[in-house]
Design a protein around this motif. Structure first.
Motif: not given
Lengths: 61, 189, 467
Positions: A35-40
């Protein structure tokens, strides 16, 4: 029964324990599921002056 | 599952509601169930709403006064709670006798509750019996004639209306009497 | 009102430029909001003046302090701030979703209903039809209309989001949707559940509502504006979308627990007081993640503070938010609470939250969005800048005087040898400074209103350089 042994105080303790363990559980789960990767992406897209559906590629007939 | 929340608005709604609901339920519906003292009236507490319904003239007057207290926003400047702070018990006290602190069982029939949140004027949780009707009549007409420097506005429409004045005074005299704590007798019963 | 709300002049350039957002209901909401801002501002000055001179219009029942104060509070909260937030939500949600607003007609209907509600309140409250519960003063028939209006607003926003072009949602959308959901529950508890309860139980529900009206209505809506307008106005991407999610979910979880801190030391269960203290302190987590995010977004962009008026408002609002949300947890500690509770310190704190932080976000957003939705330029940057300084100077003198006065008054209260009336007299100079600060802020409101009106009047003479 002293101030620190009321039933409601134990209720508080158990509540706090529940939250601490719940937080840790979801944190670990979130890290594992990525969940904390690739969410920008959204933060860059919101800077574009977007136009409503149909407007981008030629006018809506 | 967690990653999908920011892409799926149904999942989002469910999660946002759920997170909120934990605290929402535990702090609203649970406390009265966990603490029975909220609903158990103090031994000396009068059930004015019920008495007024039963035709008790005095209780009816108290309830009318309470309605005026709500209508004219007295509760924006006067609290009705003697807190668990030493100075509060002195200020709510009378003639060197300290007042007991306010407890939930003294307010069981209050609707709306009038605990208040700001003290522009003094706390009224133990105001009953401290001043007589003449004092209140003068004070409502011109607060500064009795208390120089007071920030309270005049209330001529109460002072000059015998029905409203009687009701207001009856209500004020009823405040804080669920506990019997005063040594000497009041100005008024 | 009807002329303000009329459809915008057809832009002759429609054929040449790509299809655009209509923004009809967005603009109409901001128009009524700024009008109510002026009216509530007049009431605010009256209320502040009455503390100086209690006999000021004091012999007229419907103008008495106890009836004007709720009019001021409800007017500012629901007439100005919530209406402005709804208008700006109608502006940014369609843009973030890449589609038009689901229904402009429904949006306009919501706006008209909102006007009916506010006018209803303006009549009912001076008549003394007060329910006796803070923030929930309005009679039940108006509460029902508020629920209807909120459902209409919710339908419009959720349908727009459901039709969105981009799958992944930007954080502002989260906050707006969260606010809609939470508000529904919070409002029902505060205005309807309280009808069936008495005493401490009712007080607990009342403070749940009062606290969450600020924490779960105005906070998420205000932060949604910050998350949208700071990157937009600074033309710099948000520092971290990931951090914003941590802030969002911790806010969703933590805020709702804190209502009982309004009753600290009062007649309410000790354990409930402790729960509220614990969660009040935890509130620093969502606040500091958000403030760090906003500040880091501005890294390398601080020079824009010099002449970018929306950024000035947004960043000052952020600082007010940080301060207010540092005070909040501190007040909830029992030792501090014993001094500041029930004093004017709290009044200063509440004004910094609503008038400082969240109104600054809304005003900054309005200065940014209004010219864009009218496809014109702002009437005057200089006036907008002047309104900023009036608000900042007025606001700071207002807040700081109440903090100092309130804190000292709280210390005096704790010394029972000082007669109560002496502590009232002691406050009078501080109330004077507050009145002067409030007058400055009212000047800022007038400039804001005039600037928006002039922008609208001259919209066709000043087409925007780039659309």
């Amino acid at each position: 029964m002293g101030d620190y042994t009321y039933a409601s105080v134990f209720w508080m303790y158990s509540l706090m324990a529940l939250f601490v363990f719940g937080t840790l559980y979801f944190l670990v789960k979130a890290l594992r599921s990525g969940a904390v990767r690739d969410d920008e992406a959204p933060k860059y897209r919101m800077l574009e002056d977007d136009v409503p559906e149909g407007g981008h590629h030629g006018e809506k007939a | 599952m967690i990653k999908k929340i920011d892409k799926n608005n149904i999942l989002f709604v469910a999660a946002a509601t759920g997170f909120f609901a934990i605290g929402g339920i535990l702090t609203t519906f649970a406390p009265p169930l966990l603490d029975a003292s909220w609903a158990k009236p103090a031994p000396g507490l009068q059930n004015y709403p019920e008495l007024a319904k039963g035709g008790d003239a005095h209780a009816d007057l108290v309830m009318k006064g309470r309605a005026i207290y709500v209508r004219d926003g007295c509760w924006y400047c006067h609290t009705q709670q003697t807190r668990t702070i030493e100075a509060d018990t002195v200020r709510s006290g009378w003639r060197d006798v300290r007042s007991p602190v306010s407890t939930p069982d003294e307010f069981v029939f209050d609707k709306p509750h009038l605990f208040g949140t700001r003290r522009v004027g003094p706390d009224l949780s133990r105001a009953g019996g401290k001043y007589d009707k003449q004092w209140h009549a003068t004070h409502f007409k011109d607060p500064r004639s009795l208390v120089p420097g007071s920030a309270m506005p005049p209330f001529p429409w109460i002072a000059n209306n015998p029905a409203e004045l009687d009701a207001m005074v009856a209500y004020i005299q009823s405040l804080g009497r669920a506990k019997d704590w005063r040594p000497t007798h009041d100005y008024e019963e | 009102m009807s002329s303000l709300a009329a459809p915008l002049p057809a832009t002759a350039t429609t054929a040449a430029s790509p299809a655009s957002h209509e923004d009809r209901s967005s603009f109409a909401f901001l128009a009524i909001a700024s009008l109510f801002f002026v009216i509530s501002g007049i009431v605010a000055l009256l209320v502040a003046g009455k503390l100086q001179m209690p006999t000021l219009l004091g012999n007229i029942a419907w103008l008495t302090y106890g009836r004007m104060r709720p009019l001021h509070v409800n007017g500012m909260l629901f007439g100005w701030l919530l209406a402005a937030d709804m208008g700006l939500a109608f502006y940014l949600v369609p843009r973030l979703c890449g589609v038009k607003l689901w229904s402009e007609k429904l949006g306009m209907a919501t706006m008209y209903l909102w006007v009916v509600i506010i006018l209803g309140a303006v009549v009912e409250i001076p008549l003394g039809h007060n329910q006796g519960l803070e923030y929930a003063e309005l009679p039940t028939w108006l509460d029902v209309l508020v629920v209807v209006a909120w459902l209409m607003f919710a339908a419009n926003i959720f349908m727009t989001v459901a039709n969105r072009k981009y799958e992944q949602m930007y954080v502002s959308l989260w906050y707006i949707m969260g606010a809609i959901i939470w508000t529904a529950f919070v409002y029902l508890v505060g205005n309807f559940a309280t009808l069936f309860t008495t005493g401490v139980n009712q007080a607990n529900l009342n403070w749940f509502y009062v606290h969450n009206a600020v924490g779960l209505i105005f906070t998420p809506l205000g932060l949604a504006l910050g998350y949208y307008f700071i990157p937009k106005a600074a033309e710099a991407p948000l520092y971290s979308h990931r951090l914003s999610m941590i802030g969002f979910w911790s806010l969703a979880f933590v805020y709702v627990w804190t209502g009982a801190h309004h009753m600290l030391h009062g007649p309410i269960s000790q354990w409930l007081q402790t729960v509220s203290i614990l969660f009040s302190v935890m509130l620093m987590i969502p606040v500091w993640t958000l403030v760090y995010n906003f500040f880091a977004t501005m890294k390398g962009q601080w020079h824009q503070l010099k002449d970018n008026v929306p950024i000035k408002f947004m960043m000052t609002g952020t600082i007010f938010y940080l301060l207010t949300c540092f005070q909040g947890p501190m007040h909830s500690l029992r030792s501090v609470n014993a001094i500041v509770s029930k004093t004017d310190w709290i009044v200063g704190h509440a004004h910094m939250a609503v008038l400082g932080a969240f109104s600054f976000f809304a005003v900054g957003g309005a200065y940014y969005a209004i010219p864009r939705m009218l496809k014109t330029r702002l009437h005057s940057q200089a006036l907008a800048n002047a309104s900023f300084w009036l608000w900042l100077v007025g606001g700071l003198s207002f807040f700081v005087s109440l903090w100092i006065g309130g804190f000292l008054q709280g210390l005096q209260w704790n010394d029972p040898s000082i007669p109560f009336i002496d502590t009232v007299k002691f406050m009078k100079p501080f109330w004077s400074v507050r009145l002067i600060g409030g007058t400055f802020m009212f000047g800022g409101i007038l400039l804001f209103f005039w600037n928006l009106l002039a922008t609208w009047l001259h919209r066709s003479e000043r087409p925007a350089e780039t659309v």
